[in-house]
Motif scaffolding. Sequence first.
Motif, short mmCIF file in Angstrom:
data_model
loop_
_atom_site.label_atom_id
_atom_site.label_comp_id
_atom_site.label_asym_id
_atom_site.label_seq_id
_atom_site.Cartn_x
_atom_site.Cartn_y
_atom_site.Cartn_z
N HIS A 1 116.14 -30.22 -45.33
CA HIS A 1 115.21 -29.82 -44.27
C HIS A 1 115.47 -28.38 -43.86
O HIS A 1 116.62 -27.91 -43.86
CB HIS A 1 115.37 -30.70 -43.04
CG HIS A 1 115.01 -32.13 -43.27
ND1 HIS A 1 113.73 -32.55 -43.51
CD2 HIS A 1 115.78 -33.25 -43.29
CE1 HIS A 1 113.71 -33.86 -43.67
NE2 HIS A 1 114.94 -34.31 -43.55
N GLY B 1 115.32 -27.39 -40.87
CA GLY B 1 116.02 -27.47 -39.59
C GLY B 1 117.04 -28.58 -39.60
O GLY B 1 117.08 -29.40 -40.53
N GLU B 2 117.88 -28.62 -38.55
CA GLU B 2 118.87 -29.69 -38.48
C GLU B 2 118.16 -31.02 -38.25
O GLU B 2 117.02 -31.08 -37.81
CB GLU B 2 119.90 -29.42 -37.39
CG GLU B 2 119.33 -29.42 -35.98
CD GLU B 2 120.39 -29.16 -34.92
OE1 GLU B 2 121.58 -29.38 -35.21
OE2 GLU B 2 120.02 -28.76 -33.82
N GLU C 1 121.00 -27.98 -41.14
CA GLU C 1 119.85 -27.47 -41.87
C GLU C 1 120.24 -27.07 -43.29
O GLU C 1 121.34 -26.56 -43.53
CB GLU C 1 119.23 -26.28 -41.15
CG GLU C 1 120.11 -25.06 -41.02
CD GLU C 1 119.44 -23.95 -40.24
OE1 GLU C 1 119.47 -22.80 -40.72
OE2 GLU C 1 118.89 -24.23 -39.17
N ASN D 1 114.09 -34.00 -35.83
CA ASN D 1 114.18 -32.77 -36.62
C ASN D 1 113.84 -31.57 -35.75
O ASN D 1 112.92 -31.64 -34.93
CB ASN D 1 113.19 -32.79 -37.79
CG ASN D 1 113.49 -33.84 -38.81
OD1 ASN D 1 113.31 -35.02 -38.56
ND2 ASN D 1 113.95 -33.42 -39.98
#
Length: 229
Positions: A87, A89-90, A126, A146
């Motif tokens: 992803h 992002g985290e 991420e 997310n």
Amino acid sequence: MSGTSGPGELPRGARLYRLRPDGSVVVADRHGARDLGPERDLLRFIDDGQFAHYLVGDAATSPERPSNATVKLGIVGPRSAFTPHAHGGEHFVLSLGYAACGLYDSERGRVTEVPLVPGELIRIPEMMPHSFANRGTTPLTILAANTGYGIDHEDYAITAPEAERRAAAEPLDTGARTATLARADYLALAAALRDIEQVQRIRGPGVTTVRERLAARLRRLAHGLEGRR
């Protein structure tokens, strides 16, 4: 190379949460485990004696300082796994059943498989290659959060074929991507995702233990009793 072990073998930056029935929370990473406590982890939440631990954003999040996060419920089919991906992002996932998370540890050059039971939440940084599987024979419900991206965004879930496509693109179009993704080594990302795919092919989504199956029966019994209150 792959390895299966406990929280001490987590890749740097990955974090495992355990939500206890009594309301306390234990957080574990590669350095060990500890209880979340008011002194270092919890903020006052509206009233004295009430506490909050932010997973996405912080106390200063507002329309002027948004976290751009998504939180959602997911249902994973019995004994199935997502295609390995990363992803932009985290990512946080709370398992409400018997799951497994395969994480690629770039420092050790291997896949680490982390079994999850109901009430455990895992943080995935991420761009960390990973996959999520349902070890059980019934549908698995998860809660996923997310930062930055919804499922329609091109950087929400980058698979091995997509990473390979981006690596081969000439020239690489970074103008529409985040700074994090622009710096990513897509060839290395694709190779890591392929490693997770290979582990999946060999081991499948994993299985539940005899103790877990017994616990699942007891949990269903407890749920039935609680539902009759």
